[in-house]
Write an enzyme that holds these catalytic residues in place. Structure first.
Site, mmCIF file in Angstrom:
data_model
loop_
_atom_site.group_PDB
_atom_site.id
_atom_site.type_symbol
_atom_site.label_atom_id
_atom_site.label_comp_id
_atom_site.label_asym_id
_atom_site.label_seq_id
_atom_site.Cartn_x
_atom_site.Cartn_y
_atom_site.Cartn_z
ATOM 1 N N MET A 75 0.849 -1.195 0.000
ATOM 2 C CA MET A 75 0.000 0.000 0.000
ATOM 3 C C MET A 75 0.888 1.250 0.000
ATOM 4 O O MET A 75 1.056 1.919 1.014
ATOM 5 C CB MET A 75 -0.942 -0.017 1.202
ATOM 6 C CG MET A 75 -1.800 -1.265 1.297
ATOM 7 S SD MET A 75 -2.988 -1.212 2.670
ATOM 8 C CE MET A 75 -1.871 -1.226 4.091
ATOM 9 N N ASP A 76 1.420 1.579 -1.162
ATOM 10 C CA ASP A 76 2.425 2.635 -1.263
ATOM 11 C C ASP A 76 1.812 3.924 -1.832
ATOM 12 O O ASP A 76 0.901 3.883 -2.653
ATOM 13 C CB ASP A 76 3.573 2.168 -2.161
ATOM 14 C CG ASP A 76 4.769 3.080 -2.078
ATOM 15 O OD1 ASP A 76 4.970 3.709 -1.026
ATOM 16 O OD2 ASP A 76 5.519 3.170 -3.079
ATOM 17 N N GLY A 77 2.356 5.049 -1.386
ATOM 18 C CA GLY A 77 1.972 6.334 -1.963
ATOM 19 C C GLY A 77 1.173 7.240 -1.053
ATOM 20 O O GLY A 77 0.745 8.322 -1.474
#
Length: 265
Positions: A41-43
């Site tokens: 779950m990046d960003g």
């Protein structure tokens, strides 16, 4: 009056959109679906900067995205969902951000204990996978309470990986295998034995089928390195995690189905 009409139209649009999404998910679920999907779950932080929000709010919006994506997966009859929520390495971030993340985790776990509607509706068992001994005591208590709440659910699994590192998971598994080999005097340590002692296997997870990383970054960042080494589709999405939704997920599911059908021919 105009305000009432506008509100009614917005309500109708939401209802129509929700029904269309559910119909689309039923169609997709009729084909082959993965058993186990994992998300990096990046960003969240970049999403916060672009939208002129505080970093803590970016992480909070990321938790809302988790609920949204989890419901999509459950409607697709995906058996197991794993998410990379907090890396052991993340403890090196600023104390303020770590504290905000820990407080958010505690809050969401307590909310789950009081309003666990989604997990209960779909019979989801929650597993916290990682070095839970590194969590603050109040967070650990909330985590354990949430796990206990869902421990009898057996239709689906949600693995929240925190604090997690794949290298730590593999090292711990190898240490367990060596200890068991010395006790049994059978020094033949196999890949099967190592896999059996991985944290995800111990949590009852099926083999991984797809791993997805959002935000356009193309690396795994010490997440599920062992689980991803054979026959797993690695997918990258340009969407930041808080923005990730159904129409980002559909091409990934369609690609999985295309490959499944090609393999079966």
């Amino acid at each position: 009056m105009a305000g009432l009409i506008l509100s009614a139209l917005q309500w109708l649009q939401t209802k129509v959109t929700t029904r269309a999404h559910r119909l689309l998910l039923r169609v997709l679920a009729a084909g082959p679906v993965p058993r186990h999907v994992a998300f990096v779950m990046d960003g969240n932080r970049r999403y916060a900067r672009i939208n002129h929000k505080k970093v803590a709010q970016g992480h909070a919006d990321g938790y809302q995205a988790l609920r949204r994506v989890l419901e999509i997966c459950l409607r697709l009859n995906i058996k197991c969902v794993s998410v990379y929520a907090f890396a052991i390495e993340n403890f090196k971030r600023s104390p303020e951000e770590v504290q905000a993340l820990m407080e958010l985790c505690q809050l969401k776990m307590l909310e789950l204990c009081e309003h666990g509607d989604l997990l209960q509706e779909y019979g989801v068992r929650l597993n916290i996978v990682g070095r839970t001994d590194l969590l603050p005591e109040d967070v650990l208590a909330a985590v354990q309470r949430a796990q206990d709440l869902t421990k009898h659910n057996n239709r689906s699994i949600l693995n929240v990986c925190m604090p997690y590192a794949s290298t730590e998971e593999i090292t711990t598994s190898v240490e367990t295998c060596v200890r068991e080999a010395l006790e049994s005097k059978d020094l033949n340590i196999t890949t099967t034995a190592i896999e059996k002692n991985l944290r995800t296997t111990l949590a009852g997870s099926p083999p991984l089928d797809i791993i997805i990383r959002t935000s356009g970054v193309k690396r795994l960042s010490d997440f599920f390195l062992w689980q991803s080494c054979e026959g797993v589709q690695v997918q990258f999405s340009d969407a930041y995690w808080p923005d990730f939704g159904l129409f980002d997920f559909i091409p990934i599911i369609l690609d999985f189905q295309r490959r499944a059908w090609q393999t079966s021919v």
